[in-house]
Design a protein around this motif. Structure first.
Motif, mmCIF file in Angstrom:
data_model
loop_
_atom_site.group_PDB
_atom_site.id
_atom_site.type_symbol
_atom_site.label_atom_id
_atom_site.label_comp_id
_atom_site.label_asym_id
_atom_site.label_seq_id
_atom_site.Cartn_x
_atom_site.Cartn_y
_atom_site.Cartn_z
ATOM 1 N N PRO A 44 -12.305 -20.369 -1.243
ATOM 2 C CA PRO A 44 -12.108 -19.106 -0.519
ATOM 3 C C PRO A 44 -10.644 -18.794 -0.241
ATOM 4 C CG PRO A 44 -13.479 -20.630 0.744
ATOM 5 C CD PRO A 44 -13.228 -21.268 -0.562
ATOM 6 N N THR A 45 -9.814 -19.837 -0.069
ATOM 7 C CA THR A 45 -8.396 -19.571 0.156
ATOM 8 C C THR A 45 -7.810 -18.850 -1.057
ATOM 9 O OG1 THR A 45 -8.286 -21.597 1.437
ATOM 10 C CG2 THR A 45 -6.201 -20.638 0.756
ATOM 11 N N ALA A 47 -9.568 -17.305 -3.410
ATOM 12 C CA ALA A 47 -10.271 -16.028 -3.574
ATOM 13 C C ALA A 47 -9.702 -14.975 -2.632
ATOM 14 C CB ALA A 47 -11.761 -16.218 -3.329
ATOM 15 N N THR A 48 -9.354 -15.397 -1.421
ATOM 16 C CA THR A 48 -8.768 -14.456 -0.471
ATOM 17 C C THR A 48 -7.471 -13.899 -1.025
ATOM 18 O OG1 THR A 48 -9.690 -15.743 1.347
ATOM 19 C CG2 THR A 48 -7.978 -14.176 1.901
ATOM 20 N N SER A 51 -8.364 -11.353 -3.741
ATOM 21 C CA SER A 51 -8.869 -10.045 -3.277
ATOM 22 C C SER A 51 -7.803 -9.287 -2.530
ATOM 23 C CB SER A 51 -10.159 -10.154 -2.452
ATOM 24 O OG SER A 51 -10.264 -11.349 -1.803
ATOM 25 N N ALA A 269 -13.152 -6.159 7.913
ATOM 26 C CA ALA A 269 -14.073 -6.621 6.879
ATOM 27 C C ALA A 269 -15.510 -6.215 7.156
ATOM 28 C CB ALA A 269 -13.977 -8.144 6.741
ATOM 29 N N ARG A 275 -12.397 -4.965 2.620
ATOM 30 C CA ARG A 275 -12.127 -6.372 2.359
ATOM 31 C C ARG A 275 -10.705 -6.653 1.897
ATOM 32 N NH1 ARG A 275 -16.596 -9.275 -1.171
ATOM 33 N NH2 ARG A 275 -14.846 -10.596 -1.698
ATOM 34 N N ALA A 278 -8.384 -6.820 4.830
ATOM 35 C CA ALA A 278 -8.739 -7.991 5.629
ATOM 36 C C ALA A 278 -8.233 -9.261 4.947
ATOM 37 C CB ALA A 278 -10.249 -8.058 5.829
ATOM 38 N N THR A 282 -5.668 -12.002 6.270
ATOM 39 C CA THR A 282 -6.058 -13.408 6.304
ATOM 40 C C THR A 282 -4.988 -14.283 5.648
ATOM 41 O OG1 THR A 282 -8.373 -12.745 6.152
ATOM 42 C CG2 THR A 282 -7.877 -15.049 5.685
#
Lengths: 307, 295
Positions: A44-45, A47-48, A51, A269, A275, A278, A282
């Motif tokens: 997720p890090t 992927a964040t 995105s 989000a 997203r 957000a 993040t």
């Protein structure tokens, strides 16, 4: 590895085999935890980050690569600066004040005082409450006109105040709840540290003619420094993490006056379904936390003798 | 396990070698009186919100803010809350969630902690640094992508969906690694000579030796996940999975116009199990947090 003579080869092979087996078992034992860590922390890090580089897709305009545009949007958004400075104030007040309260509490909870265990429990109890529940408890204090605070100030003739509803006091009200919640937790660490300090030190200081204040400042505080660093890092992480009470007390309002970063991320989000922005926000939080992490690892490495 | 909190009593009880120099023995000790007073005032201030809520919850609806201390007490608010929301359901959801997370954490962190403590292999230390990094990359911060992952896995609105991101706890791995490292290697060797496999060594030597750490970690985990809010709020959507904290937030929001007495009753009901547990196991609880915090 040192080279072994030819006639020792079979044993050498055995050792390599055993080493390989160790490695295999090691990885197998680690696999389940590693899989979940990858899925919910490392992936997720990344992927964040990805995105955060793409624009927000709609049915008409599919998401396209936007470079650092989302970051630029954030910097151009006055809300970003409000929220960031709110969080700085939040950290800047909750960290030192909680630490000071924690230290005072620990000194008292460690002193010979009647009903010491009751006092210790009273300080610690907020720690085990959910933040949501803590917020509900404090509503009773903050309610304008009818709340406890307005009753008390009203007794002295002050006008009723909408503590949570006006920009001047909303953030302060939120900060007070956080301090109330975390000070008792930090007290525990000071308490543990205090109990490792030999009482002879105090006696020695007294014989030298040092007063209580001098003893605290010159002997106690330096000895408690490692604890303070530990508590500081925890308080810093909390200043990002502890936002649950906003959902009850202010919802970040009025007019963003008490909005904090993580709450804003949630709002972008899950309330506005934005997203990419957000994600950009993040990433900035992760960057700061990463710097804190590296700084702390460095510090711990220097202090390995202490562990 | 109780050692650290008990040290000072015995240490201070030692006879003083030097007489007090700064004040005569029998004069009233003003500093001590002030200390006691301060400690008590702060303690009362600190639990005041809880006491007020408890008292308000027992007031007839609508009159709590009247601060009439002579009013009769009633349990009606608790009954109202119980009837207004599926409280028993929320309670069971929280219970399932906390148990699920704890079991997952204990299994995964034991295995990984064991690997980090007792197995030599290339890349281990780098991997351990990555795990430690997760202490700072909080699951709370990654809500946006974690939500997408949970949805993709088809786990949205399930207890597993709430629990899964917390199971490979870096913190648990770290604690158990430290605990396992402090187990004397001779114990392990003895077990190996008796023909125990790796798993048997772990189960019969390491796990029993780390019992206090397990207890500490379990208490911290239960308290953390009983109280967790933001992530469950995001991944739940129905009363069938919603934990107590999310239920409480939906119920207690001031704009719903719910009376403060009823909110207080709901709050007390949410925190009571943990609070009672804390009061009973106070010493263990504080010890647990202590142990958990010393990294």
């Amino acid at each position: 590895m040192t080279r072994l003579p030819e006639n020792n080869r079979p044993q050498n092979n055995l050792i390599t085999l055993q080493k390989r087996r160790q490695a295999l078992y090691g990885w197998m034992l680690m696999a389940p935890a590693l899989a979940l860590l990858s899925l919910f922390a490392f992936y997720p890090t990344i992927a964040t980050f990805f995105s955060s580089l793409f624009s927000r897709g709609t049915t008409r305009h599919p998401s396209v690569f936007a470079g650092f545009e989302n970051y630029g949007d954030l910097f151009a958004d006055p809300t970003f600066w409000t929220v960031a400075s709110n969080n700085l104030i939040y950290a800047g007040v909750t960290i030192p004040v909680s630490i000071i309260f924690a230290l005072i509490m620990a000194l008292w909870a460690n002193a010979h005082i009647p009903a010491r265990s009751f006092i210790r429990s009273a300080y610690f109890t907020p720690t085990i409450l959910p933040m949501i529940a803590a917020a509900n408890l404090w509503l009773f204090f903050y309610t304008p006109d009818l709340g406890i605070i307005d009753r008390i100030t009203g007794f002295f003739g002050a006008e009723p105040t909408n503590w949570l509803g006006q920009p001047e006091t909303a953030l302060a009200a939120v900060i007070i709840v956080t301090i109330w919640k975390e000070a008792g937790f930090f007290m525990i660490f000071y308490l543990a540290a205090l109990q490792t300090i030999p009482p002879d030190l105090r006696e020695a200081a007294r014989i030298e003619g040092a007063g209580r204040w001098t003893y605290t400042r010159r002997v106690l505080l330096p000895l408690l420094m490692p604890t303070t660093i530990f508590v500081f890092v925890n308080a810093l992480i909390n200043s990002v993490k502890l936002i649950d009470h906003l959902f009850i007390l202010t919802k970040g309002g009025p007019n963003n006056a008490s909005k904090l970063i993580l709450y804003w991320i949630w709002e972008m989000a899950f309330a506005y379904f934005d997203r990419p922005h957000a994600a950009a926000m993040t990433m900035m939080v992760l960057l700061v936390l990463g710097i804190v992490a590296i700084a702390q690892f460095r510090l711990v490495e220097k202090r390995t003798h202490y562990r | 396990m109780n050692a650290p909190l008990q040290i000072p009593q015995s240490a201070i009880a030692k006879p003083r070698l030097q007489p007090r120099l700064r004040r005569p023995l029998h004069a009233p000790d003003f500093a001590k009186v002030l200390d006691t007073l301060g400690a008590w005032v702060l303690a009362l201030v600190w639990i005041a919100p809880l006491l007020f809520a408890l008292w308000a919850a027992l007031q007839p609806s609508g009159s709590a803010l009247a601060l009439d201390f002579s009013a009769p007490l009633t349990f009606q608010n608790f009954i109202d809350v119980w009837n207004a929301v599926p409280w028993a359901g929320y309670f069971i959801n929280t219970l399932i969630l906390v148990t699920l997370i704890l079991i997952g954490q204990l299994v995964l962190c034991t295995l990984a902690g064991f690997a980090f403590a007792r197995f030599e292999f290339r890349g281990r230390d780098a991997l351990f640094m990555l795990v430690l990094l997760q202490l700072f990359i909080l699951p709370e911060v990654l809500i946006v992508e974690n939500y997408a992952i949970v949805a993709k896995l088809g786990l949205f609105d399930t207890a597993l969906g709430i629990g899964l991101p917390y199971m490979a706890s870096a913190f648990g791995i770290f604690l158990l690694r430290q605990a396992f490292k402090s187990v004397p290697i001779e114990l392990e060797e003895a077990a190996r000579i008796e023909g125990c496999s790796w798993m048997a060594v772990l189960w019969k030597v390491y796990v029993p030796a780390a019992k206090p750490v397990y207890l500490a970690y379990a208490l911290v985990s239960i308290a953390t996940h009983w109280n967790n809010f933001l992530w469950p709020l995001i991944v739940t959507n129905s009363p069938d999975t919603r934990p107590l904290t999310v239920g409480l937030s939906l119920f207690g929001a001031p704009e719903t116009g719910v009376d403060i007495s009823v909110i207080s009753a709901a709050t007390i009901m949410t925190i009571l199990p943990l609070l009672v547990g804390f009061l009973i196991f106070q010493r263990q609880f504080i010890q647990a947090f202590l142990r958990a915090g010393i990294r």
